[in-house]
Design an enzyme around this catalytic site. Structure first.
Site, short mmCIF file in Angstrom:
data_model
loop_
_atom_site.label_atom_id
_atom_site.label_comp_id
_atom_site.label_asym_id
_atom_site.label_seq_id
_atom_site.Cartn_x
_atom_site.Cartn_y
_atom_site.Cartn_z
N HIS A 63 -38.72 4.83 0.34
CA HIS A 63 -38.34 4.96 -1.07
C HIS A 63 -36.88 5.38 -1.20
O HIS A 63 -36.45 6.33 -0.55
CB HIS A 63 -39.25 5.98 -1.77
CG HIS A 63 -40.68 5.54 -1.84
ND1 HIS A 63 -41.55 5.69 -0.79
CD2 HIS A 63 -41.38 4.93 -2.84
CE1 HIS A 63 -42.74 5.18 -1.14
NE2 HIS A 63 -42.65 4.72 -2.36
N ASP A 74 -38.52 1.25 -2.13
CA ASP A 74 -39.13 1.12 -3.45
C ASP A 74 -38.58 2.12 -4.45
O ASP A 74 -38.02 3.15 -4.09
CB ASP A 74 -40.65 1.36 -3.35
CG ASP A 74 -41.37 0.18 -2.70
OD1 ASP A 74 -40.70 -0.66 -2.08
OD2 ASP A 74 -42.61 0.13 -2.82
ZN ZN Z 1 -43.46 2.44 -6.12
#
Ligand code: ZN
Length: 382
Positions: free
Chosen positions: A351, A203
């Site tokens: 992430h 992400d």
């Molecule tokens: Zn996010």
């Protein structure tokens, strides 16, 4: 008496005379003003009486009515249609709209005119003191019907937490007249059948340095993963997005600028739609497949799922969160957090953007090898 004195007295007489004249003029002026004031009051009273008489008893030429709750004046003896013309009161017509707001029938809901509370022909003569009331027709949306379609083969749930499918029903909301589909939401009726597969998801990118490092590790190990991109970053770093696509990764939508506070799912429909829509536009311009949406912070609700579906998206959350974003996080702890929790069907939240991702990048080779060692296949979400 000196010459000078005589001159003074003469001057004084002249002054007195002038003053007397001025005084007389002042009296005359004030009298005139008073008379004028009286005349004005008299004229005003006459006008008021005339108006009252003409209003109440339909006097010479003019009559008073009430239109939309306000006193208005009309020539005596007009018909209702003429009265509406003079008062600029035309009832508007409401349209019938479909579920998307397109006009199905522009003249479906006409307005109405009432004279003294009754619908009468427009040729009716308006009597003094009448009450005219115009009601405008309102636009209305076609009724919505819910329909259930059985999906025996199964579908990923929406929101989706794992890689797998469940048998269930697709709940379809559609317009009863246009038959246009407003939304389809899958409701599982049985257990989710997970596959022996794990999906790594990344992400908050694209992020120029860390995204490329993640990509190079994934390529080295021959792993396909899913990237949830932030729209404005995709616009800023289009080359990184193209690299992800070339590497065979799934490109998905993670909102325009990652608004988390207040919670995303609680924001207005228009706000949510623009966050998803703007990102969809950028991603499809770059050639990305964009059928998956992950709300910022994982903030979801049944309403959000329906909204996202209306824009062609399934909401994807996760089942394993190793907290790789935490301050002071280490690579070995991230790897340990993933490998202790992962199993068939896991969707792992990682992430590649949003800050220092060295822990995630350091952990990635161990995560990949560890998952494969459990006999699970790494897949990109579809
Ligand atoms: Zn996010």
């Amino acid at each position: 008496m000196s010459r000078a004195n005589r001159g003074t007295r003469r001057a004084t007489d002249a002054t007195i005379r002038r003053r007397m004249q001025m005084l007389n003029q002042a009296t005359l002026a004030s009298r005139l003003a008073r008379t004028r004031r009286r005349l004005f009051v008299l004229a005003l009273a006459t006008a008021v009486i005339l108006l009252a008489v003409s209003t109440r008893w339909g006097g010479p030429g003019v009559m008073g009515v009430k239109a939309q709750r306000k006193p208005r004046y009309l020539p005596a003896g007009v018909h209702l249609d003429q009265a509406l013309e003079l008062l600029r009161l035309r009832p508007r017509t409401g349209a019938l709209l479909d579920v998307e707001g397109e006009i199905l029938d522009p003249d479906r809901y006409p307005g109405s005119v009432r004279l003294n509370g009754v619908v009468v022909p427009l040729t009716t003569q308006v009597a003094p003191g009448s009450v005219i009331r115009v009601r405008h027709g309102r636009d209305r949306r076609e009724p919505i019907r819910r329909r259930e379609v059985k999906v025996p083969g199964g579908e990923p749930t929406n929101p989706q937490f794992v890689v797998g499918t469940a048998p269930g029903v697709m709940e379809v909301r559609e317009g009863t007249i246009s038959n246009k589909v407003l939304s389809t939401v899958f409701r599982p009726t049985g257990d989710v059948k997970v596959r022996r597969e794990v999906a790594l998801t990344f992400d908050d990118g694209p992020w120029p340095t860390s995204t490329r490092q993640v990509l190079s590790i994934l390529r080295r190990y021959g792993v396909k993963a899913t990237f949830f991109l932030v729209g404005y970053l995709a616009e800023r770093y289009p080359d990184v997005v193209r690299e992800e696509i070339r590497a065979g990764m799934t490109i998905a939508n993670h909102s325009w600028d990652h608004p988390e506070i207040p919670p995303f799912a609680g924001r207005s429909d228009a706000f949510i739609e623009s966050q998803i829509g703007r990102t969809k536009e950028v991603l499809s311009r770059l050639g990305g497949t964009t059928k998956l949406f992950r709300p910022p912070g994982g903030s979801t609700s049944p309403e959000l799922v329906e909204l996202a579906d209306g824009l062609g998206y399934r909401v994807v959350l996760w089942s394993v969160d190793p907290h790789d974003w935490a301050t002071g996080q280490t690579a070995s702890r991230v790897a340990e957090n993933v490998l202790s929790a992962v199993g068939p069907g896991s969707i792992v939240l990682l992430h590649d953007g949003g800050g220092d991702q060295s822990a995630t990048i350091g952990a990635l080779p161990r995560i990949i090898q560890g998952i494969r060692a459990k006999g699970l296949k790494l897949v990109a979400l579809e």
